[in-house]
Scaffold this motif. Structure first.
Motif, mmCIF file in Angstrom:
data_model
loop_
_atom_site.group_PDB
_atom_site.id
_atom_site.type_symbol
_atom_site.label_atom_id
_atom_site.label_comp_id
_atom_site.label_asym_id
_atom_site.label_seq_id
_atom_site.Cartn_x
_atom_site.Cartn_y
_atom_site.Cartn_z
ATOM 1 N N LEU A 298 21.332 82.499 -28.136
ATOM 2 C CA LEU A 298 20.847 83.744 -28.717
ATOM 3 C C LEU A 298 20.563 83.848 -30.060
ATOM 4 O O LEU A 298 20.044 84.838 -30.783
ATOM 5 C CB LEU A 298 21.956 84.893 -28.520
ATOM 6 N N SER A 299 20.532 82.703 -30.636
ATOM 7 C CA SER A 299 20.293 82.574 -32.251
ATOM 8 C C SER A 299 18.712 82.973 -32.459
ATOM 9 O O SER A 299 18.525 83.710 -33.316
ATOM 10 C CB SER A 299 20.323 81.360 -32.667
ATOM 11 N N PRO A 300 17.759 82.844 -31.706
ATOM 12 C CA PRO A 300 16.489 83.408 -32.023
ATOM 13 C C PRO A 300 16.627 84.756 -32.117
ATOM 14 O O PRO A 300 16.009 85.205 -32.750
ATOM 15 C CB PRO A 300 15.417 82.721 -31.043
ATOM 16 N N LEU A 301 17.134 85.385 -30.982
ATOM 17 C CA LEU A 301 17.174 86.986 -31.081
ATOM 18 C C LEU A 301 18.092 87.464 -32.106
ATOM 19 O O LEU A 301 17.667 88.447 -32.574
ATOM 20 C CB LEU A 301 17.879 87.057 -29.509
ATOM 21 N N MET A 302 18.923 86.616 -32.592
ATOM 22 C CA MET A 302 19.802 87.225 -33.530
ATOM 23 C C MET A 302 19.158 87.240 -34.959
ATOM 24 O O MET A 302 19.031 87.928 -35.693
ATOM 25 C CB MET A 302 21.016 86.404 -33.655
ATOM 26 N N VAL A 303 18.140 86.198 -35.077
ATOM 27 C CA VAL A 303 17.415 86.165 -36.365
ATOM 28 C C VAL A 303 16.186 87.355 -36.310
ATOM 29 O O VAL A 303 16.070 88.020 -37.147
ATOM 30 C CB VAL A 303 16.434 84.863 -36.375
ATOM 31 N N ALA A 304 15.701 87.793 -35.233
ATOM 32 C CA ALA A 304 14.755 88.644 -35.165
ATOM 33 C C ALA A 304 15.504 89.799 -35.329
ATOM 34 O O ALA A 304 14.815 90.958 -36.043
ATOM 35 C CB ALA A 304 14.135 88.707 -33.687
ATOM 36 N N ILE A 305 16.712 90.147 -34.905
ATOM 37 C CA ILE A 305 17.619 91.387 -35.248
ATOM 38 C C ILE A 305 17.880 91.575 -36.743
ATOM 39 O O ILE A 305 17.607 92.636 -37.027
ATOM 40 C CB ILE A 305 18.750 91.233 -34.139
ATOM 41 N N ALA A 306 18.124 90.601 -37.206
ATOM 42 C CA ALA A 306 18.345 90.537 -38.793
ATOM 43 C C ALA A 306 17.336 90.821 -39.470
ATOM 44 O O ALA A 306 17.239 91.640 -40.469
ATOM 45 C CB ALA A 306 18.913 89.304 -39.188
ATOM 46 N N VAL A 307 16.098 90.463 -39.083
ATOM 47 C CA VAL A 307 14.786 90.845 -39.973
ATOM 48 C C VAL A 307 14.227 92.115 -39.769
ATOM 49 O O VAL A 307 14.228 92.877 -40.477
ATOM 50 C CB VAL A 307 13.588 89.891 -39.409
ATOM 51 N N ALA A 308 14.678 92.644 -38.333
ATOM 52 C CA ALA A 308 14.568 94.123 -38.080
ATOM 53 C C ALA A 308 15.415 95.130 -38.755
ATOM 54 O O ALA A 308 14.905 96.188 -39.371
ATOM 55 C CB ALA A 308 14.499 94.462 -36.494
ATOM 56 N N VAL A 309 16.634 94.772 -38.910
ATOM 57 C CA VAL A 309 17.458 95.597 -39.620
ATOM 58 C C VAL A 309 17.169 95.623 -41.046
ATOM 59 O O VAL A 309 17.152 96.818 -41.796
ATOM 60 C CB VAL A 309 18.778 95.220 -39.500
#
Length: 473
Positions: A298-309
């Motif tokens: 899930l690391s790619p998804l977590m990076v994308a979420i971090a950027v969105a937040v």
């Protein structure tokens, strides 16, 4: 000339429920080992030294690993097929350990892959059939009454009814409940159905035991009747019956209750840490493996979420909140920030439907539970587990611990990312005391019934709940 009544096979071989119960673990080991030897003869035509060593290891490992996952704790169920998940989990542990030993010693190459695969596949099925047969055997013995010990209960309270129910639903005990002796709770009233057959009063109990050769007497009298209990015990010393005093501690929330003694002084644990050292070790290994795999995938998804937040609202990416962990110690729990506020004080308001504090990105994260993903880092740190009671904010803990009995018992284990309450409809807001009570009831049920298999079932159900987006806002 009158015909003699034909004896059943159970009478001829003189099987008793207690003997069958005692041999259950040995039978499981013999079934697994015997099936290996049969497969060896079928595929290899002879049994060499390597297969004999494997058979010996199987014989030794099967009983303790089956016990570890709770196979033998569930033997009193009316539906033996409900034990198959534990049987499958236990056999998976046996197979995993055997394969690890084969890999570590570099001896796995000497075994036929087809033979081993067939054996590993057939054994759990054979064990399930074995348990089904044993259940049938015990039921037959209980129905026929052969080789069962006679038992009576002294007392007519709620504890007496509970004990009677357990005795009647547990054929492996080999006990025939003859009836009850009243402690004069119903002097001028008909005896309630749950306390029948009524055999008499407590004064008549010793005479009945001697006359009808009763084997077991259970005393379920309140502690305040000490003088009456003492007199009964003195009178029962003139019999050959085994006598058990059943303390009325069912008023408390029992948690893995066990009996101990300190130099002869008997102890009963009302609640304690529900895991043995080995179970705790296995759960920790399970947590590390699942958390590591999840973070990698899930690391790619977590990076994308971090950027969105970060780009959609001011404030930090992660929200760190103080919560209670194991033994009630404060821990910091990580979440992706989903609100415009960072409440972490003595008053924390639960999120509600259409809550204005929730950001647009945060609403999506909460609906899909993606805001919980950073808690896998909490798992690797050892502060949380994959499955366990959900941690509440410190302010909520202080509020509910004063209003819900047994609330703090949920802190005997590490809090979890998901739990039994969450997959049973108690995820998200608990706006009433009744809903929080129901959540705590499920948390305590999890502690009482824990097994690795239960953890796996909860994880699977969590995925389904998240996909349905139940009670998440």
């Amino acid at each position: 000339m009158p015909q003699r009544k034909k004896k059943s096979v159970f009478q001829v071989i003189k099987l008793s429920a207690r003997r069958i119960w005692g041999f259950q673990r040995i039978l499981d080991a013999l079934v697994a080992t015997g099936l290996l030897l049969l497969c060896t003869v079928y595929f290899e035509a002879r049994i060499n030294q390597a297969y004999l060593i494997l058979a010996g290891l199987t014989l030794l490992l099967t009983p303790p690993l089956m016990k570890l996952v709770g196979v033998y704790d569930a033997l009193n169920t009316d539906r033996p097929q409900t034990r198959f998940p534990q049987i499958l989990m236990g056999w998976t542990l046996v197979a995993t350990l055997l394969m690890f030993l084969g890999f570590f010693t570099q001896t796995s190459i000497v075994f036929s892959r087809q033979l081993i695969f067939t054996w590993l596949l057939m054994t759990p099925i054979a064990l399930g059939v074995n348990h089904q047969f044993i259940h049938y055997l015990l039921r037959h013995l209980q129905a026929s009454g052969h080789y069962s010990r006679k038992a009576v209960i002294a007392g007519t309270g709620n504890l007496s009814a509970m004990l009677a129910g357990q005795l009647r639903s547990s054929p492996e005990l080999g006990l025939e409940l003859c009836g009850f002796f009243s402690d004069t709770r119903f002097p001028n009233q008909p005896t309630p159905a749950e306390f029948k057959p009524a055999l008499g009063t407590l004064e008549e109990l010793p005479i009945y035991v001697r006359r009808y050769r009763v084997d077991v007497v259970y005393l379920t009298l309140p502690l305040h009747q000490e003088s009456q209990v003492s007199k009964l015990l003195r009178d029962l010393q003139d019999t050959t019956a085994c006598v058990y005093f059943v303390p009325n501690i069912t008023m408390f929330t029992l948690m893995q209750a066990k009996t101990y003694d300190i130099n002869g002084i008997p102890l009963i644990s009302v609640w304690e840490i529900p895991f043995s050292d080995l179970q705790y070790f296995l759960k920790r290994i399970f947590d590390i493996l699942i958390a590591t795999a999840a973070l990698i995938i899930l690391s790619p998804l977590m990076v994308a979420i971090a950027v969105a937040v970060k780009i959609t609202s001011p404030g930090p990416i992660l929200f760190k909140q103080k919560r209670y962990g194991i033994s009630g110690q404060e821990i910091k729990v990580y979440k992706f920030r989903s609100m415009t506020v960072l409440e972490n004080d003595s008053e924390v308001k639960q999120a509600t439907k259409d809550d204005r504090r929730i950001t647009p990105v945060g609403r999506f994260l909460r609906k899909t539970s993606l805001d919980e993903l950073p808690q896998f880092f909490n798992v690797l740190q050892g502060r949380m587990s994959i499955v366990g009671p959900r941690p509440h904010a410190v302010a909520h803990n202080e509020y509910y611990r004063q209003r819900i009995q047994g609330y703090m018992l949920r802190h005997l284990v590490k809090p979890g990312i998901t739990g039994l309450a969450q997959v049973n409809g108690y995820r998200g807001e608990t706006e009433t005391l009744d809903k929080m009570q129901a959540r705590i009831d499920y948390d305590l049920k999890y502690l009482r019934q824990w097994s690795l298999w239960l953890d796996m079932v909860i994880i699977f159900k969590t995925v389904l709940v998240v996909l349905k987006r139940q009670n998440a806002y």
